[in-house]
Design a protein around this motif. Structure first.
Motif, PDB file in Angstrom:
ATOM      1  N   MET A  50      12.369  23.733  37.090  1.00 30.09           N
ATOM      2  CA  MET A  50      11.359  24.614  37.701  1.00 30.09           C
ATOM      3  C   MET A  50      10.965  25.892  36.786  1.00 30.09           C
ATOM      4  O   MET A  50      11.577  26.408  36.388  1.00 30.09           O
ATOM      5  CB  MET A  50      11.947  24.798  39.108  1.00 30.09           C
ATOM      6  N   ALA A  51       9.757  26.122  36.772  1.00 26.03           N
ATOM      7  CA  ALA A  51       9.180  27.092  35.990  1.00 26.03           C
ATOM      8  C   ALA A  51       9.476  28.375  36.664  1.00 26.03           C
ATOM      9  O   ALA A  51       9.831  28.661  37.849  1.00 26.03           O
ATOM     10  CB  ALA A  51       7.508  27.070  35.786  1.00 26.03           C
ATOM     11  N   GLN A  52      10.017  29.501  35.763  1.00 24.29           N
ATOM     12  CA  GLN A  52      10.317  30.641  36.094  1.00 24.29           C
ATOM     13  C   GLN A  52       9.271  31.805  35.697  1.00 24.29           C
ATOM     14  O   GLN A  52       8.716  31.634  34.742  1.00 24.29           O
ATOM     15  CB  GLN A  52      11.761  31.277  35.639  1.00 24.29           C
ATOM     16  N   THR A  53       9.581  33.041  36.083  1.00 27.64           N
ATOM     17  CA  THR A  53       8.750  34.167  35.819  1.00 27.64           C
ATOM     18  C   THR A  53       9.648  35.154  35.155  1.00 27.64           C
ATOM     19  O   THR A  53      10.570  35.597  35.884  1.00 27.64           O
ATOM     20  CB  THR A  53       7.867  34.582  36.995  1.00 27.64           C
ATOM     21  N   TRP A  54       8.969  35.676  34.187  1.00 30.39           N
ATOM     22  CA  TRP A  54      10.003  36.662  33.554  1.00 30.39           C
ATOM     23  C   TRP A  54       9.189  38.002  33.068  1.00 30.39           C
ATOM     24  O   TRP A  54       7.954  37.975  32.937  1.00 30.39           O
ATOM     25  CB  TRP A  54      10.638  36.341  32.100  1.00 30.39           C
ATOM     26  N   VAL A  55       9.611  39.162  32.983  1.00 30.61           N
ATOM     27  CA  VAL A  55       9.088  40.438  32.423  1.00 30.61           C
ATOM     28  C   VAL A  55      10.022  40.901  31.361  1.00 30.61           C
ATOM     29  O   VAL A  55      11.159  40.973  31.215  1.00 30.61           O
ATOM     30  CB  VAL A  55       9.160  41.364  33.608  1.00 30.61           C
ATOM     31  N   ILE A  56       9.378  41.714  30.500  1.00 33.99           N
ATOM     32  CA  ILE A  56       9.946  42.313  29.481  1.00 33.99           C
ATOM     33  C   ILE A  56       9.021  43.623  28.855  1.00 33.99           C
ATOM     34  O   ILE A  56       7.633  43.409  28.980  1.00 33.99           O
ATOM     35  CB  ILE A  56      10.111  41.489  28.274  1.00 33.99           C
ATOM     36  N   SER A  57       9.479  44.684  28.467  1.00 36.19           N
ATOM     37  CA  SER A  57       8.596  45.549  28.084  1.00 36.19           C
ATOM     38  C   SER A  57       9.118  46.229  26.812  1.00 36.19           C
ATOM     39  O   SER A  57      10.261  46.445  26.500  1.00 36.19           O
ATOM     40  CB  SER A  57       8.419  46.711  29.162  1.00 36.19           C
ATOM     41  N   ASP A  58       8.131  46.948  26.022  1.00 34.80           N
ATOM     42  CA  ASP A  58       8.449  48.006  25.054  1.00 34.80           C
ATOM     43  C   ASP A  58       8.974  47.249  23.837  1.00 34.80           C
ATOM     44  O   ASP A  58      10.163  47.821  23.438  1.00 34.80           O
ATOM     45  CB  ASP A  58       8.763  49.245  25.520  1.00 34.80           C
ATOM     46  N   THR A  59       8.809  45.981  23.690  1.00 31.86           N
ATOM     47  CA  THR A  59       9.647  45.379  22.491  1.00 31.86           C
ATOM     48  C   THR A  59       9.321  46.054  21.195  1.00 31.86           C
ATOM     49  O   THR A  59      10.178  46.308  20.163  1.00 31.86           O
ATOM     50  CB  THR A  59       9.261  43.996  22.206  1.00 31.86           C
ATOM     51  N   HIS A  60       8.316  46.615  20.823  1.00 29.48           N
ATOM     52  CA  HIS A  60       7.962  47.486  19.648  1.00 29.48           C
ATOM     53  C   HIS A  60       8.273  46.774  18.491  1.00 29.48           C
ATOM     54  O   HIS A  60       8.877  47.305  17.223  1.00 29.48           O
ATOM     55  CB  HIS A  60       8.459  48.891  19.414  1.00 29.48           C
TER      56      HIS A  60
ATOM     57  N   CYS B 263      12.646  49.969  35.512  1.00 28.22           N
ATOM     58  CA  CYS B 263      12.421  49.938  34.177  1.00 28.22           C
ATOM     59  C   CYS B 263      13.110  48.858  33.563  1.00 28.22           C
ATOM     60  O   CYS B 263      13.849  48.546  33.666  1.00 28.22           O
ATOM     61  CB  CYS B 263      12.848  51.177  33.355  1.00 28.22           C
ATOM     62  N   VAL B 264      11.971  47.885  32.854  1.00 31.71           N
ATOM     63  CA  VAL B 264      12.329  46.923  32.116  1.00 31.71           C
ATOM     64  C   VAL B 264      11.893  46.904  30.741  1.00 31.71           C
ATOM     65  O   VAL B 264      11.805  46.065  29.825  1.00 31.71           O
ATOM     66  CB  VAL B 264      11.772  45.305  32.657  1.00 31.71           C
ATOM     67  N   CYS B 265      12.113  48.161  30.347  1.00 32.01           N
ATOM     68  CA  CYS B 265      12.210  48.430  28.736  1.00 32.01           C
ATOM     69  C   CYS B 265      13.314  47.728  28.153  1.00 32.01           C
ATOM     70  O   CYS B 265      14.432  47.682  28.785  1.00 32.01           O
ATOM     71  CB  CYS B 265      12.138  49.990  28.192  1.00 32.01           C
ATOM     72  N   VAL B 266      13.211  47.020  26.953  1.00 33.68           N
ATOM     73  CA  VAL B 266      14.381  46.333  26.179  1.00 33.68           C
ATOM     74  C   VAL B 266      15.626  47.210  26.110  1.00 33.68           C
ATOM     75  O   VAL B 266      16.738  46.770  26.281  1.00 33.68           O
ATOM     76  CB  VAL B 266      13.922  45.889  24.994  1.00 33.68           C
ATOM     77  N   GLU B 267      15.403  48.429  25.808  1.00 39.60           N
ATOM     78  CA  GLU B 267      16.688  49.382  25.896  1.00 39.60           C
ATOM     79  C   GLU B 267      17.345  49.362  27.064  1.00 39.60           C
ATOM     80  O   GLU B 267      18.616  49.626  27.067  1.00 39.60           O
ATOM     81  CB  GLU B 267      16.166  50.984  25.502  1.00 39.60           C
ATOM     82  N   GLN B 268      16.892  49.151  28.226  1.00 38.30           N
ATOM     83  CA  GLN B 268      17.533  49.010  29.344  1.00 38.30           C
ATOM     84  C   GLN B 268      17.928  47.797  29.807  1.00 38.30           C
ATOM     85  O   GLN B 268      18.532  47.465  31.132  1.00 38.30           O
ATOM     86  CB  GLN B 268      16.583  49.798  30.440  1.00 38.30           C
ATOM     87  N   THR B 269      17.431  46.547  29.242  1.00 37.93           N
ATOM     88  CA  THR B 269      17.711  45.132  29.652  1.00 37.93           C
ATOM     89  C   THR B 269      18.527  44.445  28.536  1.00 37.93           C
ATOM     90  O   THR B 269      18.552  43.417  28.554  1.00 37.93           O
ATOM     91  CB  THR B 269      16.460  44.444  29.851  1.00 37.93           C
TER      92      THR B 269
END
Length: 172
Positions: free
Chosen positions: A1-11, A153-159
């Motif tokens: 089943m398809a899922q939904t994801w989030v990510i931020s500030d990969t830079h 916050c879902v910045c990569v530094e926090q995930t």
């Protein structure tokens, strides 16, 4: 089943970000090189995201030189249907060819996805978000803490430099 994801500030490609300090004066990104950082985030993405999944990138995808070449060579290989919530370092003309859609924010039935944390008065707008009982899932602040209240916050530094499943945010 398809899922939904989030990510931020990969830079991606942002070498200077490796020298930045957080609010406590510590470097949050402790990679040996920008290539090491990029590869870590791409490996994490590939380990978690399936081709049928949806990914909302909450802005600041990449920074630096040779953006088009890097995106064509690398970003298109990352699986998932990608949507961009525009960040302050993103050029919508350039990024449009790599995302299905570019938005300023996205209302996902109780979750408001944005690049920056939205002001509390905006989150309380019942004409926009119903009861006002929403969680603002955001990026932009990197390793700094979110404002008090309904923020995540879902910045990569926090995930741990990994995408976050939207169901984890709904159930937290």
């Amino acid at each position: 089943m398809a899922q939904t994801w989030v990510i931020s500030d990969t830079h991606f490609r942002h070498g200077a970000i490796l020298t930045f300090k957080d609010y406590a004066g510590k470097p949050p990104r402790t990679f040996d090189s920008v290539d090491h950082m990029d590869q870590c985030m791409m490996d994490n993405w590939n380990d978690m995201i399936k081709p049928e999944d949806t990914v909302y990138h909450l802005g600041d995808v990449l920074f630096g030189e040779n953006k088009l070449d890097w995106m064509q060579e690398n970003f298109q290989k990352l699986p998932g249907k990608k949507y961009l919530i525009l960040g302050n370092h993103d050029n919508p003309k350039f990024m449009g060819m790599f995302f299905k859609q570019i938005m300023f924010w996205k209302d996902m039935d109780g979750l408001i996805l944005s690049h920056i944390p939205l002001h509390p008065s905006t989150l309380a707008e019942t004409h926009r978000f119903g009861s006002g009982n929403v969680l603002n899932v955001h990026g932009h602040i990197h390793s700094n803490p979110s404002p008090e209240g309904p923020y995540k916050c879902v910045c990569v530094e926090q995930t741990d430099y990994k995408p976050v499943n939207i169901d984890e945010l709904r159930n937290a």
